[in-house]
Design a protein around this motif. Structure first.
Motif, PDB file in Angstrom:
ATOM      1  N   TYR A  35      28.661  46.242  65.424  1.00  0.00           N
ATOM      2  CA  TYR A  35      29.247  47.328  66.605  1.00  0.00           C
ATOM      3  C   TYR A  35      28.966  46.669  67.803  1.00  0.00           C
ATOM      4  CZ  TYR A  35      28.642  51.174  63.120  1.00  0.00           C
ATOM      5  OH  TYR A  35      28.812  52.131  61.981  1.00  0.00           O
ATOM      6  N   ALA A  42      29.198  55.597  73.009  1.00  0.00           N
ATOM      7  CA  ALA A  42      28.759  55.381  71.448  1.00  0.00           C
ATOM      8  C   ALA A  42      29.092  54.044  71.108  1.00  0.00           C
ATOM      9  CB  ALA A  42      29.584  56.324  70.699  1.00  0.00           C
ATOM     10  N   LEU A  90      25.362  45.610  68.142  1.00  0.00           N
ATOM     11  CA  LEU A  90      24.214  46.009  67.313  1.00  0.00           C
ATOM     12  C   LEU A  90      24.705  45.686  65.896  1.00  0.00           C
ATOM     13  CD1 LEU A  90      24.269  49.661  68.738  1.00  0.00           C
ATOM     14  CD2 LEU A  90      22.326  48.121  68.753  1.00  0.00           C
ATOM     15  N   VAL A  97      28.503  51.565  50.330  1.00  0.00           N
ATOM     16  CA  VAL A  97      29.633  52.224  51.173  1.00  0.00           C
ATOM     17  C   VAL A  97      29.513  53.688  51.500  1.00  0.00           C
ATOM     18  CG1 VAL A  97      31.375  50.402  50.730  1.00  0.00           C
ATOM     19  CG2 VAL A  97      31.393  52.191  49.273  1.00  0.00           C
ATOM     20  N   THR A  98      28.725  54.345  50.885  1.00  0.00           N
ATOM     21  CA  THR A  98      28.384  55.792  51.045  1.00  0.00           C
ATOM     22  C   THR A  98      27.497  55.878  52.440  1.00  0.00           C
ATOM     23  OG1 THR A  98      26.362  55.990  50.054  1.00  0.00           O
ATOM     24  CG2 THR A  98      28.318  56.388  48.828  1.00  0.00           C
ATOM     25  N   GLY A  99      26.987  54.707  52.943  1.00  0.00           N
ATOM     26  CA  GLY A  99      26.376  54.940  54.145  1.00  0.00           C
ATOM     27  C   GLY A  99      24.725  55.199  54.148  1.00  0.00           C
ATOM     28  N   PHE A 104      20.010  50.570  61.862  1.00  0.00           N
ATOM     29  CA  PHE A 104      20.445  49.527  62.783  1.00  0.00           C
ATOM     30  C   PHE A 104      19.340  48.483  63.075  1.00  0.00           C
ATOM     31  CE2 PHE A 104      24.261  50.929  64.719  1.00  0.00           C
ATOM     32  CZ  PHE A 104      24.451  52.281  64.157  1.00  0.00           C
ATOM     33  N   GLY A 105      19.554  47.276  63.742  1.00  0.00           N
ATOM     34  CA  GLY A 105      18.812  46.344  64.281  1.00  0.00           C
ATOM     35  C   GLY A 105      18.870  46.782  65.858  1.00  0.00           C
ATOM     36  N   SER A 106      17.957  46.011  66.386  1.00  0.00           N
ATOM     37  CA  SER A 106      17.616  46.188  67.837  1.00  0.00           C
ATOM     38  C   SER A 106      18.588  45.837  68.751  1.00  0.00           C
ATOM     39  CB  SER A 106      16.397  45.603  68.519  1.00  0.00           C
ATOM     40  OG  SER A 106      15.235  46.619  67.671  1.00  0.00           O
TER      41      SER A 106
ATOM     42  N   TYR B  32      28.890  63.157  54.978  1.00  0.00           N
ATOM     43  CA  TYR B  32      27.638  62.593  55.375  1.00  0.00           C
ATOM     44  C   TYR B  32      27.247  62.696  56.583  1.00  0.00           C
ATOM     45  CZ  TYR B  32      23.394  59.798  55.506  1.00  0.00           C
ATOM     46  OH  TYR B  32      22.202  58.959  55.876  1.00  0.00           O
ATOM     47  N   TYR B  36      21.306  60.073  65.118  1.00  0.00           N
ATOM     48  CA  TYR B  36      20.704  58.912  65.592  1.00  0.00           C
ATOM     49  C   TYR B  36      20.114  59.261  66.875  1.00  0.00           C
ATOM     50  CZ  TYR B  36      22.451  56.381  61.944  1.00  0.00           C
ATOM     51  OH  TYR B  36      22.745  55.721  60.539  1.00  0.00           O
ATOM     52  N   GLY B  43      18.070  49.662  69.350  1.00  0.00           N
ATOM     53  CA  GLY B  43      19.258  50.291  68.579  1.00  0.00           C
ATOM     54  C   GLY B  43      19.057  51.761  68.238  1.00  0.00           C
ATOM     55  N   PRO B  44      20.077  52.328  67.612  1.00  0.00           N
ATOM     56  CA  PRO B  44      19.855  53.585  67.174  1.00  0.00           C
ATOM     57  C   PRO B  44      19.011  53.702  66.087  1.00  0.00           C
ATOM     58  CG  PRO B  44      22.249  53.217  67.700  1.00  0.00           C
ATOM     59  CD  PRO B  44      21.527  51.904  67.667  1.00  0.00           C
ATOM     60  N   PHE B  89      23.162  60.778  69.012  1.00  0.00           N
ATOM     61  CA  PHE B  89      24.308  60.523  68.659  1.00  0.00           C
ATOM     62  C   PHE B  89      24.711  61.255  67.374  1.00  0.00           C
ATOM     63  CE2 PHE B  89      26.188  57.368  71.557  1.00  0.00           C
ATOM     64  CZ  PHE B  89      24.823  56.693  71.864  1.00  0.00           C
ATOM     65  N   THR B  93      30.501  60.216  58.290  1.00  0.00           N
ATOM     66  CA  THR B  93      31.408  59.370  57.381  1.00  0.00           C
ATOM     67  C   THR B  93      31.659  59.961  55.975  1.00  0.00           C
ATOM     68  OG1 THR B  93      31.345  57.010  56.276  1.00  0.00           O
ATOM     69  CG2 THR B  93      29.208  58.375  56.253  1.00  0.00           C
ATOM     70  N   ASN B  94      32.264  59.319  55.156  1.00  0.00           N
ATOM     71  CA  ASN B  94      32.796  59.817  54.007  1.00  0.00           C
ATOM     72  C   ASN B  94      32.275  59.291  52.758  1.00  0.00           C
ATOM     73  OD1 ASN B  94      34.140  57.449  53.504  1.00  0.00           O
ATOM     74  ND2 ASN B  94      36.245  58.223  54.060  1.00  0.00           N
ATOM     75  N   GLN B  95      32.487  59.477  51.582  1.00  0.00           N
ATOM     76  CA  GLN B  95      31.851  59.049  50.578  1.00  0.00           C
ATOM     77  C   GLN B  95      32.107  57.566  50.129  1.00  0.00           C
ATOM     78  OE1 GLN B  95      32.983  60.368  46.617  1.00  0.00           O
ATOM     79  NE2 GLN B  95      35.005  60.840  47.415  1.00  0.00           N
ATOM     80  N   TYR B  96      33.170  57.027  51.009  1.00  0.00           N
ATOM     81  CA  TYR B  96      33.516  55.713  50.997  1.00  0.00           C
ATOM     82  C   TYR B  96      32.661  54.746  51.971  1.00  0.00           C
ATOM     83  CZ  TYR B  96      36.708  57.759  47.514  1.00  0.00           C
ATOM     84  OH  TYR B  96      37.295  58.264  46.589  1.00  0.00           O
ATOM     85  N   GLY B  97      31.728  55.568  52.713  1.00  0.00           N
ATOM     86  CA  GLY B  97      31.288  54.778  53.993  1.00  0.00           C
ATOM     87  C   GLY B  97      32.320  54.201  55.144  1.00  0.00           C
ATOM     88  N   ASN B  99      34.690  54.028  58.304  1.00  0.00           N
ATOM     89  CA  ASN B  99      34.840  54.492  59.785  1.00  0.00           C
ATOM     90  C   ASN B  99      33.618  55.555  59.815  1.00  0.00           C
ATOM     91  OD1 ASN B  99      37.303  53.127  59.898  1.00  0.00           O
ATOM     92  ND2 ASN B  99      38.292  54.810  59.185  1.00  0.00           N
ATOM     93  N   PHE B 100      32.390  55.005  59.887  1.00  0.00           N
ATOM     94  CA  PHE B 100      31.198  55.525  60.435  1.00  0.00           C
ATOM     95  C   PHE B 100      31.474  55.981  61.893  1.00  0.00           C
ATOM     96  CE2 PHE B 100      27.119  56.097  58.751  1.00  0.00           C
ATOM     97  CZ  PHE B 100      26.351  56.523  59.612  1.00  0.00           C
ATOM     98  N   PHE B 102      30.911  57.839  65.366  1.00  0.00           N
ATOM     99  CA  PHE B 102      29.734  58.501  66.314  1.00  0.00           C
ATOM    100  C   PHE B 102      30.643  59.306  67.172  1.00  0.00           C
ATOM    101  CE2 PHE B 102      25.875  56.161  65.378  1.00  0.00           C
ATOM    102  CZ  PHE B 102      26.218  55.014  64.785  1.00  0.00           C
ATOM    103  N   GLY B 103      29.922  60.323  67.611  1.00  0.00           N
ATOM    104  CA  GLY B 103      30.076  61.198  68.565  1.00  0.00           C
ATOM    105  C   GLY B 103      29.757  60.405  69.798  1.00  0.00           C
ATOM    106  N   PRO B 104      30.037  60.964  70.970  1.00  0.00           N
ATOM    107  CA  PRO B 104      29.862  60.125  72.214  1.00  0.00           C
ATOM    108  C   PRO B 104      28.429  60.267  72.860  1.00  0.00           C
ATOM    109  CG  PRO B 104      30.947  62.200  72.950  1.00  0.00           C
ATOM    110  CD  PRO B 104      31.012  61.962  71.262  1.00  0.00           C
TER     111      PRO B 104
END
Lengths: 113, 112
Positions: A35, A42, A90, A97-99, A104-106, B32, B36, B43-44, B89, B93-97, B99-100, B102-104
Motif C-alpha cells: 500500500y 487512507a 505499507l 483472499v478473504t482477508g 500490517f507492517g510498520s 467483512y 484499524y 502501520g494500521p 480507518f 472487502t468481499n469473500q474473495y479479498g 479490493n480491500f 479503506f475509508g478516508p
C-alpha cells in the motif's frame, strides 16, 4: 512473535534513482500486499500477491513493480522515484483472499530529494 | 461502488466520553468490515472486525454496530482515553479479498 517486518523504517532516495523496499513475514500467510499512504490519507492498494500470482491495481503507475521470490519476502521496486512518490509504504499480509488475519507492517517512510 | 465513506473527518472527545465513528458502503458484495487504529509513524493495526451475520460485536471498550439494510456500520469507543488518540480507518472487502477498501479515516483526539 510472528509479524510483518519492513525495512528500512526510513528511506531517502534521489529523484529518479531506483529504490527497493523490503517486507518479510513470519506468519506464513499466502497473500502479501503493498500500500501507499500519503499524509492524512487512507492507505491505497498498489498490488498484491496471492502465492506467486501477481495482481496489479488498475491505477498503479508502471513506475511501481513488485517481486515475491518466496513466501516470506516481498519487495517493492520504484524504478524512477518522483517527488510525488514520497509517502509511507505499507506491507500487509493475510492468510487467504478473504482477508482473515490481515496484518500490517510498520511501514517504510520514503523521502525523495 | 467500491467506495467506503467515513465520518467525521476529525473528532474531539473528553476523557471518559463515547467516541462514535460512522461508515457507509454501497457494494453489497462486501462481507467483512474491519476497523484499524493507526498511531503516527506506525502501520494500521486491526482493532475489531465484523461480518454481516451479526448486528453487533463488542471487544472490551470497542463495539461495532452493523446495519445491513442501511449498509452502515459504526465504531463506538466507550470510556475514551487519551491513549485512544489515533486515526481510525474503517474498511471493507468481499469473500474473495479483492479490493480491500479503506475509508478516508477519522482523526480522534481524546482530551485528558
Amino acid at each position: 512473535d510472528a509479524m510483518v517486518i519492513q525495512n528500512p523504517r526510513y528511506q531517502v532516495t534521489q529523484f529518479g534513482k531506483p529504490v527497493t523496499l523490503s517486507c518479510s513475514q513470519t506468519l506464513n500467510h499466502n497473500v502479501m500486499y503493498w500500500y501507499q499512504q500519503k499524509s492524512s490519507q487512507a492507505p491505497k492498494l498498489l498490488f498484491h500477491y496471492y502465492d506467486k500470482d501477481f495482481n496489479n491495481e488498475a491505477d498503479t503507475p508502471d513506475n511501481f513493480q513488485s517481486r515475491r521470490p518466496n513466501t516470506s519476502f516481498c519487495f517493492l521496486d520504484i524504478r524512477s522515484p518522483g517527488l510525488g512518490d514520497a509517502a509511507m509504504y505499507l506491507c500487509a499480509t493475510s492468510r487467504d483472499v478473504t482477508g482473515s488475519g490481515y496484518t500490517f507492517g510498520s511501514g517504510t517512510r520514503l523521502t525523495v530529494v | 461502488q467500491q467506495q467506503v465513506k467515513q465520518s467525521p473527518q476529525s473528532l474531539i472527545v473528553q476523557k471518559g466520553g463515547i467516541s462514535i465513528i460512522n461508515c457507509a458502503y454501497e457494494n453489497t458484495a462486501f462481507d467483512y468490515f474491519p476497523w484499524y487504529q493507526q498511531f503516527p509513524g506506525k502501520g494500521p493495526a486491526l482493532l475489531i472486525a465484523i461480518r454481516p451475520d451479526v448486528s453487533e460485536k463488542k471487544e472490551g471498550r470497542f463495539t461495532i454496530s452493523f446495519n445491513k439494510s442501511a449498509k452502515q456500520f459504526s465504531l463506538h469507543i466507550m470510556d475514551s482515553q487519551p491513549g485512544d488518540s489515533a486515526t481510525y480507518f474503517c474498511a471493507a472487502t468481499n469473500q474473495y479479498g479483492q479490493n480491500f477498501v479503506f475509508g478516508p479515516g477519522t482523526r480522534l483526539s481524546v482530551l485528558p
